[in-house]
Motif scaffolding. Structure first.
Motif, PDB file in Angstrom:
ATOM      1  N   PHE A 268       0.830  -1.202   0.000  1.00  0.00           N
ATOM      2  CA  PHE A 268       0.000   0.000   0.000  1.00  0.00           C
ATOM      3  C   PHE A 268       0.865   1.254   0.000  1.00  0.00           C
ATOM      4  CE2 PHE A 268      -2.208   3.348   2.408  1.00  0.00           C
ATOM      5  CZ  PHE A 268      -3.338   3.512   1.610  1.00  0.00           C
ATOM      6  N   LEU A 269       1.957   1.245   0.759  1.00  0.00           N
ATOM      7  CA  LEU A 269       2.824   2.416   0.841  1.00  0.00           C
ATOM      8  C   LEU A 269       3.597   2.656  -0.449  1.00  0.00           C
ATOM      9  CD1 LEU A 269       4.284   1.942   4.441  1.00  0.00           C
ATOM     10  CD2 LEU A 269       2.450   3.479   3.735  1.00  0.00           C
ATOM     11  N   LEU A 270       3.876   1.595  -1.214  1.00  0.00           N
ATOM     12  CA  LEU A 270       4.671   1.730  -2.433  1.00  0.00           C
ATOM     13  C   LEU A 270       3.864   1.544  -3.709  1.00  0.00           C
ATOM     14  CD1 LEU A 270       7.884  -0.241  -1.363  1.00  0.00           C
ATOM     15  CD2 LEU A 270       7.456   2.213  -1.216  1.00  0.00           C
ATOM     16  N   GLY A 271       2.587   1.212  -3.590  1.00  0.00           N
ATOM     17  CA  GLY A 271       1.777   0.932  -4.767  1.00  0.00           C
ATOM     18  C   GLY A 271       1.272   2.184  -5.457  1.00  0.00           C
ATOM     19  N   GLN A 272       0.808   1.978  -6.680  1.00  0.00           N
ATOM     20  CA  GLN A 272       0.241   3.066  -7.470  1.00  0.00           C
ATOM     21  C   GLN A 272      -1.237   3.265  -7.120  1.00  0.00           C
ATOM     22  OE1 GLN A 272       1.590   5.119  -9.697  1.00  0.00           O
ATOM     23  NE2 GLN A 272       3.642   4.239  -9.838  1.00  0.00           N
ATOM     24  N   PRO A 273      -1.705   4.515  -7.072  1.00  0.00           N
ATOM     25  CA  PRO A 273      -3.142   4.744  -6.846  1.00  0.00           C
ATOM     26  C   PRO A 273      -3.975   4.207  -8.007  1.00  0.00           C
ATOM     27  CG  PRO A 273      -1.851   6.746  -6.492  1.00  0.00           C
ATOM     28  CD  PRO A 273      -0.940   5.753  -7.153  1.00  0.00           C
ATOM     29  N   GLU A 274      -5.162   3.728  -7.704  1.00  0.00           N
ATOM     30  CA  GLU A 274      -6.081   3.194  -8.704  1.00  0.00           C
ATOM     31  C   GLU A 274      -7.324   4.076  -8.800  1.00  0.00           C
ATOM     32  OE1 GLU A 274      -5.596   0.809 -10.724  1.00  0.00           O
ATOM     33  OE2 GLU A 274      -3.799  -0.160  -9.901  1.00  0.00           O
ATOM     34  N   GLU A 275      -7.786   4.278 -10.014  1.00  0.00           N
ATOM     35  CA  GLU A 275      -8.979   5.089 -10.226  1.00  0.00           C
ATOM     36  C   GLU A 275     -10.257   4.257 -10.188  1.00  0.00           C
ATOM     37  OE1 GLU A 275      -9.259   8.302 -10.519  1.00  0.00           O
ATOM     38  OE2 GLU A 275      -7.121   8.767 -10.445  1.00  0.00           O
ATOM     39  N   ILE A 276     -10.186   2.995 -10.654  1.00  0.00           N
ATOM     40  CA  ILE A 276     -11.390   2.162 -10.764  1.00  0.00           C
ATOM     41  C   ILE A 276     -11.247   0.874  -9.969  1.00  0.00           C
ATOM     42  CG2 ILE A 276     -12.920   0.941 -12.344  1.00  0.00           C
ATOM     43  CD1 ILE A 276     -12.152   2.928 -14.494  1.00  0.00           C
ATOM     44  N   ASP A 277     -10.135   0.181 -10.134  1.00  0.00           N
ATOM     45  CA  ASP A 277      -9.948  -1.111  -9.471  1.00  0.00           C
ATOM     46  C   ASP A 277      -9.613  -0.918  -7.999  1.00  0.00           C
ATOM     47  OD1 ASP A 277     -10.347  -2.357 -11.915  1.00  0.00           O
ATOM     48  OD2 ASP A 277      -8.211  -2.232 -12.434  1.00  0.00           O
ATOM     49  N   PRO A 278     -10.073  -1.798  -7.135  1.00  0.00           N
ATOM     50  CA  PRO A 278      -9.736  -1.711  -5.704  1.00  0.00           C
ATOM     51  C   PRO A 278      -8.291  -2.131  -5.456  1.00  0.00           C
ATOM     52  CG  PRO A 278     -11.054  -3.669  -6.117  1.00  0.00           C
ATOM     53  CD  PRO A 278     -11.021  -2.906  -7.416  1.00  0.00           C
ATOM     54  N   GLY A 279      -7.788  -1.793  -4.264  1.00  0.00           N
ATOM     55  CA  GLY A 279      -6.452  -2.217  -3.870  1.00  0.00           C
ATOM     56  C   GLY A 279      -5.340  -1.279  -4.260  1.00  0.00           C
ATOM     57  N   GLY A 280      -5.656  -0.016  -4.542  1.00  0.00           N
ATOM     58  CA  GLY A 280      -4.608   0.925  -4.924  1.00  0.00           C
ATOM     59  C   GLY A 280      -3.748   1.344  -3.755  1.00  0.00           C
ATOM     60  N   GLY A 281      -2.569   1.901  -4.068  1.00  0.00           N
ATOM     61  CA  GLY A 281      -1.633   2.340  -3.042  1.00  0.00           C
ATOM     62  C   GLY A 281      -1.473   3.841  -3.036  1.00  0.00           C
ATOM     63  N   ILE A 282      -0.433   4.298  -2.320  1.00  0.00           N
ATOM     64  CA  ILE A 282      -0.191   5.735  -2.166  1.00  0.00           C
ATOM     65  C   ILE A 282       1.273   6.077  -2.435  1.00  0.00           C
ATOM     66  CG2 ILE A 282      -2.085   6.088  -0.527  1.00  0.00           C
ATOM     67  CD1 ILE A 282       0.064   6.003   1.705  1.00  0.00           C
ATOM     68  N   GLY A 283       1.997   5.222  -3.133  1.00  0.00           N
ATOM     69  CA  GLY A 283       3.428   5.436  -3.319  1.00  0.00           C
ATOM     70  C   GLY A 283       3.805   6.784  -3.901  1.00  0.00           C
ATOM     71  N   PRO A 284       3.340   7.149  -5.103  1.00  0.00           N
ATOM     72  CA  PRO A 284       3.735   8.429  -5.697  1.00  0.00           C
ATOM     73  C   PRO A 284       3.293   9.644  -4.884  1.00  0.00           C
ATOM     74  CG  PRO A 284       2.828   6.965  -7.359  1.00  0.00           C
ATOM     75  CD  PRO A 284       2.548   6.332  -6.042  1.00  0.00           C
TER      76      PRO A 284
END
Length: 294
Positions: A55-71
């Protein structure tokens, strides 16, 4: 004898009022501490259990669940660093000038009043100023550079005022002792006054750093609501959505299924890193104070 007898009840009454006032102040202080700890527990208990490295290193997602907050997390620290690199030297230097070099006249009083007024201006005003300067006048759009400079302008008045008050709080005896030993004014400031005032200056830096890290209005108007899509993007002219802006967006406009979970985890990360930033600034001061005391 009569005066002594009448003074005793007054003394007992004053002592009783003093104990009541002291107890009331302790109670109010405890109430504030309980409120702060309750807020921290409420925020962290919802978000920390679900935190993962992905979650800390993942990419945010606009539609699919499970996005992160890395950038957005990287942009938060990047913009914070830029704002501090600009605001700390200028703000601390301006505060030292106002306290030690500026003459005591009407112009200085007017400048001090302007600084105090700017310190209370809402952040959205500085966001609109940054939008007008960088997006419209220079035409570079919504960028990390614009956000960093705008946050620096937001923090400059507070940092200047805190530094000035910290320098003025140093006893005049230290200045007189330095002059008596033949030291120059700059040497006295650098080696005597500034080290004594440093704890208060560091407190001011902590305040502006925490404010900059959690700021959203300025970022929305100067850096935008998106990122470049890269995890480690050092380009100053890239869009720079931060964690605080991402939290607002997820909570208010996101359409992903797990928007509430993402918001809870983002809020916990935001609070946790604000606490860590304050600790990072204060820990060297605590160590130096302890070593000096030992």
């Amino acid at each position: 004898m009569k005066n002594l007898l009448t003074a005793q009840p007054r003394t007992r009454r004053a002592a009783r009022m003093d104990r009541m006032a002291t107890g009331a102040l302790y109670g109010l202080g405890a109430l504030v501490l309980l409120l702060v700890f309750w807020l921290l527990a409420a925020i962290l208990s919802k978000g920390l259990p679900g935190l993962r490295l992905s979650f800390l290193l993942g990419q945010p997602e606009e539609i699919d669940p499970g996005g992160g907050i890395g950038p957005v997390l990287f942009n938060s620290f990047y913009i914070l660093l830029l704002s501090l690199l600009i605001s700390v030297p200028i703000g601390v230097g301006a505060g030292i000038y106002m306290a030690e070099y500026a003459p005591d006249n009407k112009l200085t009083a007017f400048l001090r009043m302007c600084v105090e007024s700017l310190a209370s201006v809402p952040s959205i005003v500085f966001g609109m100023l940054g939008l007008a300067i960088f997006a419209e006048y220079f035409g570079i759009g919504l960028t990390i550079l614009g956000a960093g400079v705008s946050l620096a302008m937001l923090n400059l008045p507070m940092l200047t005022r805190v530094t000035e008050e910290a320098m003025r709080a140093v006893p005049d005896e230290l200045r007189e002792a330095g002059h008596a030993l033949g030291m120059t004014k700059f040497y006295i400031i650098r080696r005597i006054l500034l080290p004594v005032a440093m704890p208060a200056v560091v407190t001011g830096i902590c305040l502006v750093a925490g404010r900059a890290f959690g700021e959203s209005a300025v970022i929305i108007l100067t850096a935008g609501l998106s990122t470049s899509g890269e995890m480690w993007d050092f380009n100053l002219f890239s869009p720079g959505e931060t964690l605080a802006v991402h939290l607002w967006y997820v909570q208010s406009e996101a359409i992903v299924e797990d928007a509430r979970q993402i918001a809870d985890k983002s809020a916990a990360v935001l609070v946790l890193f604000v606490l860590l930033i304050n600790l990072a600034f204060r820990l060297p001061m605590w160590r130096a104070k302890r070593r000096h005391g030992g």
